[in-house]
Design an enzyme around this catalytic site. Structure first.
Site, PDB file in Angstrom:
ATOM      1  N   SER A 178     -28.045  47.811  -6.786  1.00  0.00           N
ATOM      2  CA  SER A 178     -26.640  47.060  -7.363  1.00  0.00           C
ATOM      3  C   SER A 178     -25.608  48.445  -7.011  1.00  0.00           C
ATOM      4  CB  SER A 178     -26.758  46.990  -8.669  1.00  0.00           C
ATOM      5  OG  SER A 178     -25.220  46.881  -9.356  1.00  0.00           O
ATOM      6  N   TYR A 191     -29.724  47.963 -17.550  1.00  0.00           N
ATOM      7  CA  TYR A 191     -29.641  47.431 -16.195  1.00  0.00           C
ATOM      8  C   TYR A 191     -29.412  48.718 -15.159  1.00  0.00           C
ATOM      9  CZ  TYR A 191     -28.114  44.623 -11.955  1.00  0.00           C
ATOM     10  OH  TYR A 191     -27.962  44.291 -10.820  1.00  0.00           O
TER      11      TYR A 191
END
Length: 331
Positions: A178, A191
Site C-alpha cells: 500500500s 495496517y
C-alpha cells in the site's frame, strides 16, 4: 539496443552508464508492449473480491493458467468463478487456501503445482485486511489477526512456492502492500505497521533471490473502491465494541468518527492494479521493478522509494552484497 538482464551483473561485469541507460530503455519499451500471459501459471490469494478477483478473471482471459484461491469453500464467489471458467473455456482453477492455515497453504500450492505440471510461474500475495483506530485501541486479537494475514500469510505462500521456483531457476512474486507501507496516516491502526513489515520482507527477499533468477515486485496501491473498506469498517466496529473504556477515553472525537466511518476507497478504477501487474509479468526476467506505485492521484511514497534505493546502493553497493543490491535496483 541489447536486452540487458540484471542477472548478468552476477557474472562480474561492471554496471556502466551505457548499460544502465540500455536497461532503462529496454524496460520502457517492454512496459509499452501489450502483456502476454500465455503459458504462465499464476497463483493469486484473496480472489473472492477486489484486485484478486479482477486479476483472476483478466489473466485467465489473457491465456494464463490461473489458480484463484480463497478461504471458506464452498462459497458463492467460488461458484461464480467456476461457472465463468466453464462458460468462457478459461484455464481457471479455484483452490481453497486460507492464508492463516499452514496446512491449507501447503496443500493448496501442492495441488496447483500438480495441475501446472511444475513450479508456479507467478505468485500474487493479494489477500489482506485492515482495521482503523489509534494503536492503543488495537487489542492483541486485532493486532495478531492483521499481522497473521498481511505479513505471515505472504510468508507462508512464498515458502510454499519457492522450492519449485528455485528448482526452475525462474519465477515472479508480487506482494501487494500500500502507499501506507511507506507513509503513515494516523489512526489507521496496525495496517501501516503490517504493510511496512511486508515491504521490508519483500525487499530483503528480492536481494536473496537474485542468484536464483526469481524477481520480487512490491505493488503499492493508493485508495481503490474494493471490499477491503467494507470489511475494515466491520472489523473496526467489532474492535470498538469490545474495547475497554480506559483505552477509548483518550480518543473520544476520533472514536465517534470511526463509529460513523463510511470510507469506500473513492471512484478510481481497481483494474489499475491487475493491469500494472500484467505489464510487469510480461517484462523480461531480471528487468522487473522492485516497486511499482499504482494510483491515478498522488503517490507520496515515490520520493521515499527513490531515496531508499539510492541509500541501499550507496551503503551496500561496494560490499559483497553489491551485485544483489545493484541487480535489484537495475544499476
Amino acid at each position: 539496443m541489447p536486452n540487458i538482464n540484471r542477472r548478468a551483473l552476477l557474472g562480474g561485469a561492471a554496471a556502466t552508464t551505457v548499460l544502465a541507460a540500455a536497461a532503462a530503455h529496454a524496460q520502457s519499451d517492454v512496459m509499452k508492449a501489450g502483456p502476454n500471459l500465455q503459458g504462465k501459471s499464476i497463483l493469486i490469494t484473496g480472489t473472492s473480491s477486489g484486485f484478486g478477483r479482477l486479476a483472476a478473471e483478466d489473466y485467465a482471459r489473457k491465456g494464463a493458467k490461473v489458480f484463484a484461491t480463497m478461504r471458506n469453500l464452498p462459497r458463492t464467489e467460488a461458484t461464480e468463478l467456476d461457472a465463468l471458467a466453464k462458460a468462457e473455456d478459461l484455464d481457471l482453477h479455484v483452490i481453497e487456501i486460507d492464508v492463516l492455515d499452514d496446512a491449507q497453504v501447503a496443500a493448496g500450492v501442492a495441488d496447483a503445482e500438480k495441475i501446472a505440471g511444475g513450479a508456479i510461474d507467478v505468485l500474487i500475495n493479494n489477500a489482506g485486511i485492515s482495521t482503523a483506530g489509534p494503536v492503543e485501541i488495537q487489542d492483541m486479537e486485532a493486532t495478531k489477526l492483521l499481522f497473521d494475514t498481511n505479513v505471515y500469510g505472504p510468508q507462508r505462500l512464498m515458502r510454499a512456492v519457492l522450492p519449485g521456483m528455485r528448482a526452475a531457476k525462474s519465477g515472479q512474486i508480487f506482494n501487494v502492500t500500500s502507499q501506507l507501507g511507506r507513509v503513515v496516516i494516523p489512526a489507521f491502526g496496525q495496517y501501516s505497521p503490517t504493510k511496512f513489515a511486508l515491504e521490508a520482507m519483500s525487499e530483503q527477499l528480492a536481494y536473496e533471490l537474485v542468484p536464483h533468477g526469481i524477481d520480487v515486485t512490491i505493488i503499492q496501491p493508493g485508495g481503490y473502491p474494493t471490499e477491503i473498506w467494507a470489511n475494515a469498517n466491520a472489523l473496526t466496529q467489532k474492535l470498538l465494541d469490545r474495547a475497554a473504556e480506559k483505552h477509548l477515553n483518550g480518543y473520544s472525537a476520533l472514536v465517534e468518527q470511526l463509529r460513523m466511518r463510511t470510507n469506500n476507497g473513492g471512484s478510481t478504477d481497481p483494474m489499475d492494479v491487475p493491469n500494472a501487474m500484467a505489464d510487469i509479468i510480461a517484462m523480461p526476467a531480471g528487468t522487473r521493478p522492485l516497486r511499482k506505485e499504482v494510483h491515478p492521484g498522488a503517490k507520496p511514497q515515490i520520493a521515499i522509494n527513490e531515496v531508499s534505493a539510492k541509500t541501499q546502493v550507496g551503503w551496500l553497493g561496494d560490499t559483497p552484497y553489491g551485485p544483489w543490491i545493484k541487480a535489484v535496483h537495475n544499476v
